[in-house]
Motif scaffolding. Structure first.
Motif, short mmCIF file in Angstrom:
data_model
loop_
_atom_site.label_atom_id
_atom_site.label_comp_id
_atom_site.label_asym_id
_atom_site.label_seq_id
_atom_site.Cartn_x
_atom_site.Cartn_y
_atom_site.Cartn_z
N SER A 70 4.30 36.21 4.11
CA SER A 70 4.22 35.86 5.53
C SER A 70 5.66 35.76 6.04
O SER A 70 6.60 35.61 5.24
CB SER A 70 3.53 34.50 5.69
OG SER A 70 4.35 33.48 5.14
N GLU A 72 7.18 33.30 7.31
CA GLU A 72 7.78 32.04 6.87
C GLU A 72 8.23 32.14 5.40
O GLU A 72 9.31 31.68 5.04
CB GLU A 72 6.77 30.89 7.00
CG GLU A 72 6.32 30.61 8.43
CD GLU A 72 5.28 31.60 8.98
OE1 GLU A 72 4.59 32.28 8.17
OE2 GLU A 72 5.17 31.70 10.22
N ARG A 73 7.39 32.74 4.57
CA ARG A 73 7.75 32.88 3.15
C ARG A 73 8.86 33.90 2.95
O ARG A 73 9.66 33.77 2.04
CB ARG A 73 6.50 33.22 2.32
CG ARG A 73 5.59 31.99 2.22
CD ARG A 73 4.37 32.18 1.37
NE ARG A 73 4.70 32.60 0.01
CZ ARG A 73 3.99 33.49 -0.68
NH1 ARG A 73 2.92 34.05 -0.17
NH2 ARG A 73 4.35 33.80 -1.91
N VAL A 75 11.34 34.31 5.02
CA VAL A 75 12.55 33.54 5.35
C VAL A 75 12.91 32.62 4.17
O VAL A 75 14.08 32.53 3.79
CB VAL A 75 12.36 32.75 6.66
CG1 VAL A 75 13.46 31.72 6.85
CG2 VAL A 75 12.30 33.71 7.85
N ARG A 76 11.90 31.97 3.59
CA ARG A 76 12.15 31.09 2.44
C ARG A 76 12.73 31.88 1.26
O ARG A 76 13.64 31.41 0.59
CB ARG A 76 10.86 30.41 2.01
CG ARG A 76 10.90 28.92 2.25
CD ARG A 76 9.61 28.23 1.88
NE ARG A 76 8.81 28.10 3.07
CZ ARG A 76 7.51 28.27 3.15
NH1 ARG A 76 6.80 28.57 2.10
NH2 ARG A 76 6.88 28.11 4.29
N GLU A 87 16.56 27.15 5.20
CA GLU A 87 15.57 27.98 5.89
C GLU A 87 16.03 28.32 7.31
O GLU A 87 15.78 29.41 7.80
CB GLU A 87 14.21 27.27 5.94
CG GLU A 87 13.48 27.40 4.62
CD GLU A 87 12.06 26.85 4.67
OE1 GLU A 87 11.38 27.04 5.70
OE2 GLU A 87 11.66 26.24 3.68
N ARG A 88 16.73 27.39 7.93
CA ARG A 88 17.20 27.63 9.29
C ARG A 88 18.25 28.74 9.33
O ARG A 88 18.18 29.64 10.17
CB ARG A 88 17.77 26.32 9.85
CG ARG A 88 17.85 26.35 11.34
CD ARG A 88 17.85 24.96 11.94
NE ARG A 88 18.62 25.05 13.17
CZ ARG A 88 19.64 24.28 13.45
NH1 ARG A 88 20.01 23.34 12.64
NH2 ARG A 88 20.28 24.43 14.58
N ALA A 91 16.59 32.12 8.52
CA ALA A 91 15.85 32.70 9.65
C ALA A 91 16.82 33.45 10.56
O ALA A 91 16.51 34.53 11.07
CB ALA A 91 15.12 31.60 10.43
N TYR A 121 5.89 39.12 12.10
CA TYR A 121 7.21 39.71 11.86
C TYR A 121 7.86 40.23 13.14
O TYR A 121 9.06 40.42 13.19
CB TYR A 121 7.14 40.85 10.84
CG TYR A 121 7.23 40.40 9.41
CD1 TYR A 121 8.44 40.41 8.74
CD2 TYR A 121 6.11 39.95 8.73
CE1 TYR A 121 8.53 39.98 7.42
CE2 TYR A 121 6.18 39.52 7.41
CZ TYR A 121 7.39 39.54 6.77
OH TYR A 121 7.49 39.12 5.47
#
Length: 131
Positions: A70, A72-73, A75-76, A87-88, A91, A121
């Motif tokens: 995903s 979010e993942r 980015v992680r 994470e910030r 991103a 995305y």
């Protein structure tokens, strides 16, 4: 026509507001290696053809993904690969790199790339709404 290495890095550096070309390159290498694991077939080879050779190789020999991540993942995962990243900041890195890659790809290819990725995305590629 493929984008030149310096031009690609300059754009990533500018969009990511990095202080050095090395920071921009580290972000670009990580993000494109992860992206390559998510793209298949003609879409991946067409994007590679529009990027500098150094970046194309990362797309064509990607890090292995066992499942599509995903946004979010993704980015992680980027944060995990970049030393000192949060994470910030990851991103920010992802967005800087993918928006430049999207510019190099053009709208039609970017649309096809987004069709291969899990939803969400579009924001990372710099499209505030679904294309």
């Amino acid at each position: 026509m493929a984008m030149r290495w310096e031009a690609f890095l300059d754009q990533v550096k500018e969009r990511g507001r990095y202080e050095t070309a090395e920071e921009a390159e580290r972000a670009a290498r990580t993000v494109l290696a992860l992206l390559g694991a998510h793209l298949v077939g003609a879409v991946r080879t067409e994007l590679a053809a529009r990027l500098p050779d150094e970046m194309a190789l990362l797309l064509l020999n990607p890090l292995q993904a066992h499942e599509p991540l995903s946004p979010e993942r993704f980015v992680r995962a980027t944060a995990a690969w970049i030393e000192g990243a949060t994470e910030r900041t990851a991103a920010w890195d992802v967005s800087a790199v993918l928006s430049v890659a999207s510019d190099a790809a053009g709208e039609e290819l970017t649309r096809r790339i987004l069709l291969q990725l899990p939803s969400g995305y579009d924001l990372l590629f710099g499209y505030p709404q679904p294309v």
